[in-house]
Design a protein around this motif. Sequence first.
Motif, PDB file in Angstrom:
ATOM      1  N   ARG A 189       0.848  -1.239   0.117  1.00  0.00           N
ATOM      2  CA  ARG A 189      -0.315   0.083   0.314  1.00  0.00           C
ATOM      3  C   ARG A 189       0.976   1.315  -0.059  1.00  0.00           C
ATOM      4  O   ARG A 189       0.710   2.338  -0.710  1.00  0.00           O
ATOM      5  CB  ARG A 189      -1.118  -0.079   1.209  1.00  0.00           C
ATOM      6  N   SER A 190       2.019   1.200   0.606  1.00  0.00           N
ATOM      7  CA  SER A 190       2.812   2.420   0.816  1.00  0.00           C
ATOM      8  C   SER A 190       3.513   2.652  -0.409  1.00  0.00           C
ATOM      9  O   SER A 190       3.710   3.731  -1.054  1.00  0.00           O
ATOM     10  CB  SER A 190       3.907   2.395   1.913  1.00  0.00           C
ATOM     11  N   LEU A 191       3.998   1.499  -1.201  1.00  0.00           N
ATOM     12  CA  LEU A 191       4.542   1.734  -2.453  1.00  0.00           C
ATOM     13  C   LEU A 191       3.537   2.076  -3.872  1.00  0.00           C
ATOM     14  O   LEU A 191       4.104   2.764  -4.753  1.00  0.00           O
ATOM     15  CB  LEU A 191       5.395   0.512  -2.915  1.00  0.00           C
ATOM     16  N   CYS A 192       2.406   1.228  -3.892  1.00  0.00           N
ATOM     17  CA  CYS A 192       1.500   1.421  -4.888  1.00  0.00           C
ATOM     18  C   CYS A 192       0.138   1.597  -4.384  1.00  0.00           C
ATOM     19  O   CYS A 192      -0.884   1.083  -4.254  1.00  0.00           O
ATOM     20  CB  CYS A 192       1.521  -0.047  -5.591  1.00  0.00           C
ATOM     21  N   PRO A 193       0.019   2.932  -3.939  1.00  0.00           N
ATOM     22  CA  PRO A 193      -1.285   3.386  -3.313  1.00  0.00           C
ATOM     23  C   PRO A 193      -2.736   3.058  -4.102  1.00  0.00           C
ATOM     24  O   PRO A 193      -3.536   2.820  -3.540  1.00  0.00           O
ATOM     25  CB  PRO A 193      -1.303   4.854  -3.052  1.00  0.00           C
ATOM     26  N   ALA A 194      -2.286   2.870  -5.519  1.00  0.00           N
ATOM     27  CA  ALA A 194      -3.684   2.568  -6.309  1.00  0.00           C
ATOM     28  C   ALA A 194      -3.994   1.206  -6.762  1.00  0.00           C
ATOM     29  O   ALA A 194      -4.778   0.864  -7.282  1.00  0.00           O
ATOM     30  CB  ALA A 194      -3.284   3.575  -7.753  1.00  0.00           C
ATOM     31  N   CYS A 195      -2.913   0.591  -6.111  1.00  0.00           N
ATOM     32  CA  CYS A 195      -3.052  -0.995  -6.441  1.00  0.00           C
ATOM     33  C   CYS A 195      -4.152  -1.730  -5.910  1.00  0.00           C
ATOM     34  O   CYS A 195      -4.382  -1.411  -4.616  1.00  0.00           O
ATOM     35  CB  CYS A 195      -1.848  -1.770  -6.076  1.00  0.00           C
ATOM     36  N   ARG A 196      -4.943  -2.432  -6.750  1.00  0.00           N
ATOM     37  CA  ARG A 196      -6.117  -3.077  -6.082  1.00  0.00           C
ATOM     38  C   ARG A 196      -5.507  -4.342  -5.166  1.00  0.00           C
ATOM     39  O   ARG A 196      -4.503  -5.218  -5.709  1.00  0.00           O
ATOM     40  CB  ARG A 196      -6.983  -3.503  -7.048  1.00  0.00           C
ATOM     41  N   MET A 197      -6.048  -4.781  -4.110  1.00  0.00           N
ATOM     42  CA  MET A 197      -5.580  -5.831  -3.316  1.00  0.00           C
ATOM     43  C   MET A 197      -6.451  -6.960  -2.911  1.00  0.00           C
ATOM     44  O   MET A 197      -7.549  -6.457  -2.143  1.00  0.00           O
ATOM     45  CB  MET A 197      -4.830  -5.287  -2.288  1.00  0.00           C
ATOM     46  N   ILE A 198      -6.036  -7.919  -3.107  1.00  0.00           N
ATOM     47  CA  ILE A 198      -6.907  -9.080  -2.305  1.00  0.00           C
ATOM     48  C   ILE A 198      -5.881  -9.640  -1.163  1.00  0.00           C
ATOM     49  O   ILE A 198      -4.927 -10.068  -1.778  1.00  0.00           O
ATOM     50  CB  ILE A 198      -7.421 -10.276  -3.126  1.00  0.00           C
ATOM     51  N   TRP A 199      -6.360 -10.058  -0.020  1.00  0.00           N
ATOM     52  CA  TRP A 199      -5.607 -10.336   0.762  1.00  0.00           C
ATOM     53  C   TRP A 199      -6.023 -11.548   1.699  1.00  0.00           C
ATOM     54  O   TRP A 199      -6.955 -11.358   2.063  1.00  0.00           O
ATOM     55  CB  TRP A 199      -5.439  -9.188   1.954  1.00  0.00           C
ATOM     56  N   CYS A 200      -5.228 -12.757   1.563  1.00  0.00           N
ATOM     57  CA  CYS A 200      -5.528 -13.879   2.306  1.00  0.00           C
ATOM     58  C   CYS A 200      -4.709 -14.063   3.537  1.00  0.00           C
ATOM     59  O   CYS A 200      -3.537 -14.170   3.287  1.00  0.00           O
ATOM     60  CB  CYS A 200      -5.578 -15.013   1.325  1.00  0.00           C
ATOM     61  N   SER A 201      -5.065 -14.396   4.424  1.00  0.00           N
ATOM     62  CA  SER A 201      -4.342 -14.796   5.808  1.00  0.00           C
ATOM     63  C   SER A 201      -4.977 -15.787   6.445  1.00  0.00           C
ATOM     64  O   SER A 201      -6.167 -16.055   6.496  1.00  0.00           O
ATOM     65  CB  SER A 201      -4.428 -13.490   6.630  1.00  0.00           C
ATOM     66  N   ASP A 202      -4.122 -16.543   7.469  1.00  0.00           N
ATOM     67  CA  ASP A 202      -4.668 -17.379   8.381  1.00  0.00           C
ATOM     68  C   ASP A 202      -4.870 -16.826   9.565  1.00  0.00           C
ATOM     69  O   ASP A 202      -5.279 -17.368  10.461  1.00  0.00           O
ATOM     70  CB  ASP A 202      -3.402 -18.460   8.416  1.00  0.00           C
ATOM     71  N   LEU A 203      -4.539 -15.568   9.876  1.00  0.00           N
ATOM     72  CA  LEU A 203      -4.905 -14.563  10.839  1.00  0.00           C
ATOM     73  C   LEU A 203      -6.103 -13.495  10.643  1.00  0.00           C
ATOM     74  O   LEU A 203      -6.176 -13.118   9.530  1.00  0.00           O
ATOM     75  CB  LEU A 203      -3.825 -14.018  11.781  1.00  0.00           C
ATOM     76  N   ASP A 204      -6.899 -13.163  11.600  1.00  0.00           N
ATOM     77  CA  ASP A 204      -7.943 -12.349  11.261  1.00  0.00           C
ATOM     78  C   ASP A 204      -7.210 -10.878  11.321  1.00  0.00           C
ATOM     79  O   ASP A 204      -7.319 -10.165  12.335  1.00  0.00           O
ATOM     80  CB  ASP A 204      -9.275 -12.573  12.359  1.00  0.00           C
ATOM     81  N   PHE A 205      -7.012 -10.486  10.196  1.00  0.00           N
ATOM     82  CA  PHE A 205      -6.516  -8.824   9.942  1.00  0.00           C
ATOM     83  C   PHE A 205      -7.412  -8.136   9.312  1.00  0.00           C
ATOM     84  O   PHE A 205      -7.112  -7.245   8.732  1.00  0.00           O
ATOM     85  CB  PHE A 205      -5.121  -8.829   9.143  1.00  0.00           C
ATOM     86  N   SER A 206      -8.707  -8.451   9.555  1.00  0.00           N
ATOM     87  CA  SER A 206      -9.766  -7.844   8.850  1.00  0.00           C
ATOM     88  C   SER A 206      -9.929  -6.195   8.994  1.00  0.00           C
ATOM     89  O   SER A 206     -10.052  -5.521   8.252  1.00  0.00           O
ATOM     90  CB  SER A 206     -11.288  -8.526   9.063  1.00  0.00           C
ATOM     91  N   LEU A 207      -9.598  -5.984  10.256  1.00  0.00           N
ATOM     92  CA  LEU A 207      -9.587  -4.234  10.334  1.00  0.00           C
ATOM     93  C   LEU A 207      -8.469  -3.677   9.729  1.00  0.00           C
ATOM     94  O   LEU A 207      -8.570  -2.731   9.281  1.00  0.00           O
ATOM     95  CB  LEU A 207      -9.654  -4.113  11.900  1.00  0.00           C
TER      96      LEU A 207
END
Length: 130
Positions: free
Chosen positions: A83-101
């Motif tokens: 996000r800091s390098l590419c503010p306009a990049c669309r992102m899907i994030w998959c994680s084993d921990l709940d980082f939803s916030l």
Amino acid sequence: MPNRRKEGGKSVYRIAVLAEQEAERQRYAEQITRFCEAKGLFPQVMQYDDQECFFKTAQKDAPTNAVIALSGVAGLNAAEHLRSLCPACRMIWCSDLDFSLHAFRLRADYFLMKPVSEEAFRRGLNAWIE
């Protein structure tokens, strides 16, 4: 996927997949390709297992979209750095921990808890084109 780059008068989507396991990277890349082809889109899908290589490439040529699928805090760090390098990049994030916030704070288009089903991932891809 309205966020695209122009090259030689053509629109090009560069979708990066960052995941630790080769099978996981391959599965996401195949799903992205099938999804996009069904929509008449033909993106460049690049796969990375190494964060350093991924971010070095992103600094030179930012992806239009990215899937971050790293476990634990490594995924959080990667999402923040992307996000800091590419503010306009669309992102899907998959994680084993709940980082939803954190995903909300980082403006991720979609956050998924592992294990990720094909249907859930498709919903994330749909978020990119809505």
